[in-house]
Design a protein around this motif. Sequence first.
Motif, mmCIF file in Angstrom:
data_model
loop_
_atom_site.group_PDB
_atom_site.id
_atom_site.type_symbol
_atom_site.label_atom_id
_atom_site.label_comp_id
_atom_site.label_asym_id
_atom_site.label_seq_id
_atom_site.Cartn_x
_atom_site.Cartn_y
_atom_site.Cartn_z
ATOM 1 N N ASN A 103 50.801 47.090 6.206
ATOM 2 C CA ASN A 103 51.454 46.181 5.266
ATOM 3 C C ASN A 103 52.374 46.888 4.281
ATOM 4 O O ASN A 103 53.345 46.306 3.801
ATOM 5 C CB ASN A 103 50.397 45.390 4.483
ATOM 6 N N ALA A 104 52.048 48.109 3.932
ATOM 7 C CA ALA A 104 52.824 48.827 2.907
ATOM 8 C C ALA A 104 54.121 49.376 3.488
ATOM 9 O O ALA A 104 54.163 49.813 4.644
ATOM 10 C CB ALA A 104 51.992 49.962 2.316
ATOM 11 N N ARG A 105 55.167 49.345 2.666
ATOM 12 C CA ARG A 105 56.432 49.972 3.045
ATOM 13 C C ARG A 105 56.737 51.048 2.008
ATOM 14 O O ARG A 105 57.376 50.786 0.988
ATOM 15 C CB ARG A 105 57.560 48.953 3.106
ATOM 16 N N PRO A 106 56.301 52.274 2.270
ATOM 17 C CA PRO A 106 56.465 53.337 1.278
ATOM 18 C C PRO A 106 57.883 53.883 1.245
ATOM 19 O O PRO A 106 58.680 53.676 2.180
ATOM 20 C CB PRO A 106 55.482 54.403 1.764
ATOM 21 N N SER A 107 58.198 54.583 0.194
ATOM 22 C CA SER A 107 59.458 55.320 0.140
ATOM 23 C C SER A 107 59.351 56.532 1.056
ATOM 24 O O SER A 107 58.252 56.929 1.465
ATOM 25 C CB SER A 107 59.759 55.764 -1.288
ATOM 26 N N ALA A 108 60.486 57.118 1.359
ATOM 27 C CA ALA A 108 60.478 58.307 2.214
ATOM 28 C C ALA A 108 59.682 59.428 1.576
ATOM 29 O O ALA A 108 58.936 60.153 2.257
ATOM 30 C CB ALA A 108 61.915 58.753 2.489
ATOM 31 N N ALA A 109 59.798 59.566 0.252
ATOM 32 C CA ALA A 109 59.062 60.624 -0.454
ATOM 33 C C ALA A 109 57.559 60.375 -0.408
ATOM 34 O O ALA A 109 56.773 61.311 -0.211
ATOM 35 C CB ALA A 109 59.549 60.717 -1.894
ATOM 36 N N ASP A 110 57.138 59.104 -0.590
ATOM 37 C CA ASP A 110 55.710 58.790 -0.545
ATOM 38 C C ASP A 110 55.130 59.073 0.839
ATOM 39 O O ASP A 110 54.062 59.685 0.960
ATOM 40 C CB ASP A 110 55.481 57.324 -0.909
ATOM 41 N N LEU A 128 50.814 53.624 12.468
ATOM 42 C CA LEU A 128 51.930 53.282 11.587
ATOM 43 C C LEU A 128 52.648 52.066 12.155
ATOM 44 O O LEU A 128 53.223 52.124 13.252
ATOM 45 C CB LEU A 128 52.908 54.450 11.458
ATOM 46 N N ARG A 129 52.568 50.952 11.446
ATOM 47 C CA ARG A 129 53.330 49.743 11.797
ATOM 48 C C ARG A 129 54.062 49.305 10.534
ATOM 49 O O ARG A 129 53.780 48.253 9.953
ATOM 50 C CB ARG A 129 52.398 48.640 12.282
ATOM 51 N N ILE A 130 54.981 50.098 10.106
ATOM 52 C CA ILE A 130 55.656 49.888 8.825
ATOM 53 C C ILE A 130 56.616 48.706 8.946
ATOM 54 O O ILE A 130 57.489 48.688 9.824
ATOM 55 C CB ILE A 130 56.411 51.157 8.407
ATOM 56 N N PRO A 131 56.477 47.692 8.090
ATOM 57 C CA PRO A 131 57.401 46.546 8.147
ATOM 58 C C PRO A 131 58.815 46.964 7.770
ATOM 59 O O PRO A 131 59.058 47.445 6.663
ATOM 60 C CB PRO A 131 56.804 45.564 7.135
ATOM 61 N N SER A 132 59.746 46.781 8.693
ATOM 62 C CA SER A 132 61.122 47.200 8.462
ATOM 63 C C SER A 132 62.017 46.513 9.476
ATOM 64 O O SER A 132 61.616 46.270 10.620
ATOM 65 C CB SER A 132 61.245 48.730 8.591
ATOM 66 N N ASP A 133 63.249 46.201 9.051
ATOM 67 C CA ASP A 133 64.207 45.566 9.960
ATOM 68 C C ASP A 133 64.678 46.527 11.041
ATOM 69 O O ASP A 133 64.942 46.123 12.171
ATOM 70 C CB ASP A 133 65.409 45.042 9.172
ATOM 71 N N GLU A 152 49.448 55.776 17.035
ATOM 72 C CA GLU A 152 50.240 54.611 17.412
ATOM 73 C C GLU A 152 51.388 54.485 16.423
ATOM 74 O O GLU A 152 51.173 54.309 15.234
ATOM 75 C CB GLU A 152 49.400 53.327 17.384
ATOM 76 N N LEU A 153 52.608 54.595 16.912
ATOM 77 C CA LEU A 153 53.795 54.553 16.064
ATOM 78 C C LEU A 153 54.644 53.350 16.490
ATOM 79 O O LEU A 153 55.193 53.333 17.594
ATOM 80 C CB LEU A 153 54.598 55.850 16.203
ATOM 81 N N THR A 154 54.719 52.355 15.604
ATOM 82 C CA THR A 154 55.458 51.128 15.894
ATOM 83 C C THR A 154 56.645 50.993 14.952
ATOM 84 O O THR A 154 56.510 51.203 13.743
ATOM 85 C CB THR A 154 54.536 49.898 15.734
ATOM 86 N N ASN A 155 57.809 50.649 15.528
ATOM 87 C CA ASN A 155 59.026 50.445 14.744
ATOM 88 C C ASN A 155 59.356 51.675 13.906
ATOM 89 O O ASN A 155 59.638 51.591 12.712
ATOM 90 C CB ASN A 155 58.887 49.212 13.840
ATOM 91 N N CYS A 156 59.309 52.836 14.562
ATOM 92 C CA CYS A 156 59.545 54.105 13.868
ATOM 93 C C CYS A 156 60.653 54.883 14.559
ATOM 94 O O CYS A 156 60.905 54.713 15.751
ATOM 95 C CB CYS A 156 58.269 54.959 13.844
ATOM 96 N N ARG A 157 61.296 55.729 13.772
ATOM 97 C CA ARG A 157 62.262 56.686 14.311
ATOM 98 C C ARG A 157 61.604 58.056 14.263
ATOM 99 O O ARG A 157 61.291 58.563 13.184
ATOM 100 C CB ARG A 157 63.549 56.683 13.491
ATOM 101 N N SER A 186 60.142 51.803 19.136
ATOM 102 C CA SER A 186 60.507 52.996 18.380
ATOM 103 C C SER A 186 61.708 53.673 19.006
ATOM 104 O O SER A 186 62.105 53.377 20.139
ATOM 105 C CB SER A 186 59.320 53.969 18.301
ATOM 106 N N LEU A 187 62.274 54.586 18.250
ATOM 107 C CA LEU A 187 63.489 55.292 18.653
ATOM 108 C C LEU A 187 63.218 56.791 18.671
ATOM 109 O O LEU A 187 62.747 57.361 17.685
ATOM 110 C CB LEU A 187 64.628 54.977 17.682
ATOM 111 N N VAL A 188 63.496 57.402 19.814
ATOM 112 C CA VAL A 188 63.398 58.855 19.914
ATOM 113 C C VAL A 188 64.808 59.428 19.838
ATOM 114 O O VAL A 188 65.765 58.789 20.280
ATOM 115 C CB VAL A 188 62.703 59.285 21.217
ATOM 116 N N PRO A 189 64.973 60.619 19.267
ATOM 117 C CA PRO A 189 66.326 61.175 19.098
ATOM 118 C C PRO A 189 67.066 61.382 20.413
ATOM 119 O O PRO A 189 68.287 61.226 20.470
ATOM 120 C CB PRO A 189 66.072 62.506 18.381
#
Length: 486
Positions: A103-110, A128-133, A152-157, A186-189
Motif C-alpha cells: 500500500n505504501a508508496r515511498p520516496s526513492a530515498a526511503d 514489492l507491489r508499489i502502487p504507481s502508474d 516478488e517484484l510487481t510494477n517495478c523497474r 516489470s521492466l528490465v533494462p
Amino acid sequence: MTNDTANPIAAAAATAAAGVDGDPDYISLLPDCILTTILSLLPLPAAARTQILSRRWRRLWPSSPLHLHDSLLPVPTSSSLPAVVSRIFASHLGNAVRFHLINARPSAADLDSWLRSLAAKHLQELVLRIPSDDPFPLPPSLLSCRSLRSAELTNCRLPVPEEDATAAAVGEIYFPLLAELTLRLSLVPSAAALHGLLAGCPELASLSLDRVLGCRTLRVRSRSLRSLTVSVSLMRREVEDADELDHLVIEDAPLLERLLAHDINRGPSINVVHAPRLEMLGYLGVGIPELQLGSALFHSMCAVKLAAEMRCVRTLALEMADPQVKPVADFLRCFPCLETLYVTVRPLNIRLIVCTCLMLMLMKFTVEEQSHMVLPQSMTILNYEMDGTIECLNYRLKTVVLKGYRGRKHELQLAMFLVRSARVLEFMKFLCDNDCNPSWLTNQKRRLLDNRASLGVQFVFQKFTKSYIRFQKQANNISLVDPFDT
C-alpha cells in the motif's frame, strides 16, 4: 553453594510459581529465544505492544524476527505509511524474515534506506507491489539483499549495478540463496540484464515472468531451475515497441520439471532444446507461433514435424477454440509416456482468428511439402484414422479432463477418439459449459460407454464455472501437485 545457585531453572520455576496473587507465570520460564519466536508470529502491532509488560519484554520485540506487512499496519491513511515503516526500522534491531510493501508508496530515498536496512537484517522474503502508474524504479541497494530466498517484484523497474546495462551479465548481480522469483508487470533494462540476473541465482528453483518488458529473447541456462512460468500481455502484438518476450529458448535446464505458459493466445514462441526431466507442459495454443520440442515442430498447433522424443512429459495441457482429433493426436505422438491430458475449449477473439488464418496461409507455401504438415482443411475430417500407433494411448494415458465441453460435433468426436483409443484410461472428467440436463447426460454417457476401450474407466460430468484462471502464476506454484487442476 546453595541449591538455588546450583539450579537457576528450579529457582526461576519457584519464583514463577509464586506469581502474582498466587497465579503461576509459566511464560516467564521460557528463554528469550522462544519468546522472540512467539512474538514473530503475532501481528506486528500486538507484538510491539508487549514492550509495556516489563523491562524484560521491552527488549524482546526489538530483537525478535521481523515480519513486516504494510497492509496490516493500523495507520489512518496510506500516505502516513512510509513514516511508520521508517520508525519501525529505526527501533527494530533483530533480523528480518519478510517484508511486504503493497500500500505504501515511498520516496526513492526511503526505499533505498529500507532496502539497505533489510540487507543488514538478512531479509529472506521480499514482496514489492508499489502502487504507481509506471514501473517504480528500484534502487541499486536491492542488489545488496543477498540473503533473499523468495522475491516478488510487481510494477517495478529493475536496477543495474553500473551505467552500462551489460554489466549485469558479468556477475555483479548475485543472490546465492534465492529459490523463488516472480517478476510481474516489470521492466528490465535489457535482455543482458535479465540473463545476468538469472545467472546470479545459482539456487533458483522457480521463476515466473508475468508480462515483463525489456527482453524479447530469453535463453534459459540453469542447473537448478525446476519450474518456469511465462505470461505475456493481451495487447503485446498491438504495440510495436512493447519489447515483450517473443522467443523463449530452454537451452540447458537439466532439472526443469514444469514449463507453464499462461496467456498462450499471444505467444511467445517456445523452443525446448535440453530439459530431460520436463514432466508438465502447457497451456499450448494457436497463439504460440512456433513450438519446437526437441526435433518436433509445430506452427500455431499445426504439426510440421513429429518426433516421439519427450518421454519424460507426464502432464500436457492444450487450449483450443475448436478441439479436433488430428492436432490432439499429433501432440500425443510426441509424448509416449503421457499420463494426464487437459484440453480446454475457449473461443478466440476475431482479431486473433484472422492473424492465425493468415499465418497458416503463409505456412502452406513454405512447408506444404513436409509429410507431417497439417493444413487447415485437414482438420475438418471427422473420422480420423491413426497412421500407426500412439504409444501413450496404448500404455500410459490414465486421466483426461475436457474443460468447456458442450458436446458439439468436434468435441464429441475428440472425446470418442480418446475413449476408443486409450486402453488404460481410468478417469475422464467433462467440465461442461451448458446446463447438463438429464437427457443430454444420458445420451453422452451411453455413447461413451458403448465405445470405451478401457472397461474400468470412470466418467464424471460437472458444471464448468468458466474460470479463466489457467493456473497460479506466482513462482511458488511449484508447491501445487497439479497446477492445471484449478
